[in-house]
Design an enzyme around this catalytic site. Sequence first.
Site, PDB file in Angstrom:
ATOM      1  N   ASP A  44      -0.777  -4.271  12.583  1.00  0.00           N
ATOM      2  CA  ASP A  44      -0.253  -4.704  11.288  1.00  0.00           C
ATOM      3  C   ASP A  44      -0.020  -6.212  11.330  1.00  0.00           C
ATOM      4  OD1 ASP A  44       1.873  -5.402   9.252  1.00  0.00           O
ATOM      5  OD2 ASP A  44       1.604  -3.288   8.764  1.00  0.00           O
TER       6      ASP A  44
ATOM      7  N   ARG B  43       0.838  -1.194   0.000  1.00  0.00           N
ATOM      8  CA  ARG B  43       0.000   0.000   0.000  1.00  0.00           C
ATOM      9  C   ARG B  43       0.875   1.246   0.000  1.00  0.00           C
ATOM     10  NH1 ARG B  43      -4.280   0.708   4.774  1.00  0.00           N
ATOM     11  NH2 ARG B  43      -2.364   1.055   5.950  1.00  0.00           N
TER      12      ARG B  43
ATOM     13  N   ASP C 103       3.595  -7.440  10.315  1.00  0.00           N
ATOM     14  CA  ASP C 103       4.597  -7.185  11.351  1.00  0.00           C
ATOM     15  C   ASP C 103       4.457  -8.160  12.511  1.00  0.00           C
ATOM     16  OD1 ASP C 103       5.788  -5.124   9.997  1.00  0.00           O
ATOM     17  OD2 ASP C 103       4.746  -3.528  11.065  1.00  0.00           O
TER      18      ASP C 103
END
Length: 209
Positions: free
Chosen positions: A200, A104, A203
Site C-alpha cells: 500500500d 476504494r 501506508d
Amino acid sequence: MGKVYLYEHPLIQHKMSILRDKNTPVKVFRELVKEISMLMTFEVTRDLPLEDVEIETPICRATFKRLKGADLGIVPVLRAGLGMVDGMLDMIPNAKVGHVGLYRDPVTKEPVEYYCKLPEDLDKRRMIIVDPMLATGGSSCAAIQLLKKKGAQNIALMCLIAAPEGMKAVQDEHPDVDIYIAALDEKLNEDSYIVPGLGDAGDRIFGTR
C-alpha cells in the site's frame, strides 16, 4: 489512442527496486518517491512549447530557448498521490496543484469521491494526475472523468507502478489520455493489489502500515 510511456532509465529502475523492498524505511521511501517523480517529470514535460529569447551573457548577447508560458497543473489522488507532488514542483515550481480525494470501497472495490479542489483555469492547462499505483484503474478513471467534467481538455496520468488490468481500464475509458509509468507489473491478486508491487503506497509514504 493515448500513448503509454514506460521508463527504463537505469536510475529510475534502481530507485524502484529499493522502493519495492519491504524493509525500506518510511523516510527513505518518501525520498525515493520524490526523486522518481522528479525524474519522471522530464518525460511528462518533453513536449512543452519553447520560444526564443534574447539575453546578455557575461560575454555577449545571444538567443536561447525558454518555456513559452507553459501552463501546467498537478492533481494528486489523495492520499498517496501527495508523495509525488514535491518532486514535480521542484522541476515545475509554477504549476498549480489541485486535489482529488478518492477511496476504494473495500467491498465493491469501486472508487468513492470525498474531496475535489481544482484550479479554476484547468481548461487552459495540461493537467497531470498523479497516483503511485495504477491497480484496477478505478480511481484513475474516476479522477480523469472528474477533471473532464470540470473542463480539462489536456490530461496525462503519471504512476509509479501499473498492473495490466488498470492500464487497460484507463485506455478503454479514456483513450485520449497519455499514461506515464516507471514499471508495468504482472497482475492483480484477489485483493486487487499489484503483484509484485510494493504494498500500500499510502501506508508506506505516511508510515501508517
